[in-house]
Scaffold this motif. Structure first.
Motif, short mmCIF file in Angstrom:
data_model
loop_
_atom_site.label_atom_id
_atom_site.label_comp_id
_atom_site.label_asym_id
_atom_site.label_seq_id
_atom_site.Cartn_x
_atom_site.Cartn_y
_atom_site.Cartn_z
N ASP A 1 1.68 7.27 17.19
CA ASP A 1 1.75 6.49 15.95
C ASP A 1 0.74 7.05 14.95
O ASP A 1 -0.47 6.93 15.13
N ASP A 2 1.23 7.66 13.88
CA ASP A 2 0.38 8.29 12.87
C ASP A 2 0.18 7.42 11.63
O ASP A 2 -0.30 7.91 10.60
N THR A 3 0.50 6.15 11.72
CA THR A 3 0.43 5.28 10.54
C THR A 3 -0.97 5.24 9.94
O THR A 3 -1.15 5.38 8.73
N LYS A 4 -1.99 5.05 10.77
CA LYS A 4 -3.36 4.93 10.25
C LYS A 4 -3.81 6.22 9.57
O LYS A 4 -4.51 6.19 8.55
N ALA A 5 -3.44 7.36 10.12
CA ALA A 5 -3.81 8.63 9.50
C ALA A 5 -3.22 8.75 8.10
O ALA A 5 -3.88 9.22 7.16
N PHE A 6 -1.99 8.30 7.93
CA PHE A 6 -1.37 8.31 6.60
C PHE A 6 -2.09 7.36 5.66
O PHE A 6 -2.32 7.68 4.48
N GLN A 7 -2.46 6.19 6.15
CA GLN A 7 -3.19 5.24 5.32
C GLN A 7 -4.54 5.81 4.89
O GLN A 7 -4.94 5.66 3.72
N GLY B 1 4.92 3.77 11.07
CA GLY B 1 5.45 2.42 10.95
C GLY B 1 5.43 1.93 9.52
O GLY B 1 5.09 2.68 8.60
N PRO B 2 5.80 0.69 9.28
CA PRO B 2 5.81 0.15 7.92
C PRO B 2 4.43 0.24 7.28
O PRO B 2 3.43 -0.19 7.88
#
Length: 278
Positions: free
Chosen positions: A64-70, A95-96
């Protein structure tokens, strides 16, 4: 690097006499340093390129790479004219997420050259009220561009008959609404160029309360029996130009809702499918 070059030059000047190659140890000659005749160079500009991998994104299609994008967005948001890089040859599971621009500097670019895939487990979507990827409150301009792909993996949301979203029997939610893949909300001077959005759970690309919008060379692709998978949807938008895009969807290729003004579209390649309406 500049200090190292200067040190090397001083050593070479002490080690060799002018015009001669004979070795002269520097201790034999004592040189009085001269005051610099040039001004100290100004500090470098702040770094403007933010690669999601530098913020911990794995790009293996499983992590899950969501935090890296944020985190990449959060840093890029502070720098005018910055670029968030989603590099090619990697697949990122995200994720969303909402990329808010309420306090951002203007003219941010989201450079999509790799592949971003949506999760297929339902619990991360809550009650389904969130879009998948959202850019919101960007009054200073944002461009989403590149040769990459947003893969919504929407088949998990569709029943075989294409009429109702598919809900797992063990879900704890009473109802989960399918998700729009990419939404730009309450923003000005926005552009989407070159990217491909495929198999969105519902609308592929949605603009909501935006002004001065350009869509160019964008592709939306989903099966003909996929329900409510509009290609581009406009809600209360002004001054919109859509041109030279490929739209092949299960529902409306371009839908324009009440409140949208001054919309110009031309040069689209529209491929009708079993449920599509151009």
């Amino acid at each position: 690097c500049g200090v190292q070059v200067l040190e090397r030059a001083l050593l070479e000047k002490g080690n060799y006499r002018k015009g001669r190659s004979k070795w002269n140890p520097p201790h034999k000659t004592t040189l009085k340093p001269k005051a610099p005749t040039h001004s100290i160079p100004p500090p470098l500009h702040r770094h403007k390129v933010f690669d999601v991998r530098c913020f911990g994104a794995k790009g293996d299609g499983r992590t899950d790479d969501t935090k890296a994008f944020q985190d990449a967005w959060s840093d890029a948001c502070k720098v005018e004219g910055s670029t968030v890089i989603v590099p090619s040859k990697f697949t990122f599971l995200v994720g969303p997420v909402s990329f808010s621009g309420a306090n951002c500097q203007p003219n941010i670019v989201f450079q999509l050259d790799g592949i971003i895939i949506a999760p297929t487990y339902f619990h991360c979507w809550g009650n389904g009220s969130l879009p998948w990827l959202e850019f919101t409150y960007l009054r200073g301009g944002v461009i989403v561009q590149g040769k990459g792909i947003l893969d919504g993996r929407g088949s998990r949301w569709w029943k075989d008959d294409g009429k109702e979203p598919k809900i797992p029997l063990n879900t704890s939610f009473q109802q989960i609404s399918p998700i729009h893949a990419l939404r730009l909300n309450a923003s000005t001077n926005v552009a989407v160029k070159g990217i491909t959005i495929r198999s969105s759970p519902q609308f592929h690309l949605k603009f909501n309360h935006c002004k001065r919008v350009v869509v160019h060379d964008m592709t939306a692709d989903s099966p003909g029996d996929s329900p409510n998978t509009n290609g581009i949807h406009l809600h209360n938008c002004q001054d919109v130009l859509i041109h030279y895009s490929n739209l092949s969807c299960g529902d409306d290729c371009i839908s324009i809702q009440l409140g949208s003004l001054n919309v110009l579209k031309f040069g689209q390649h529209v491929k009708k499918k079993s449920r599509s309406r151009p």
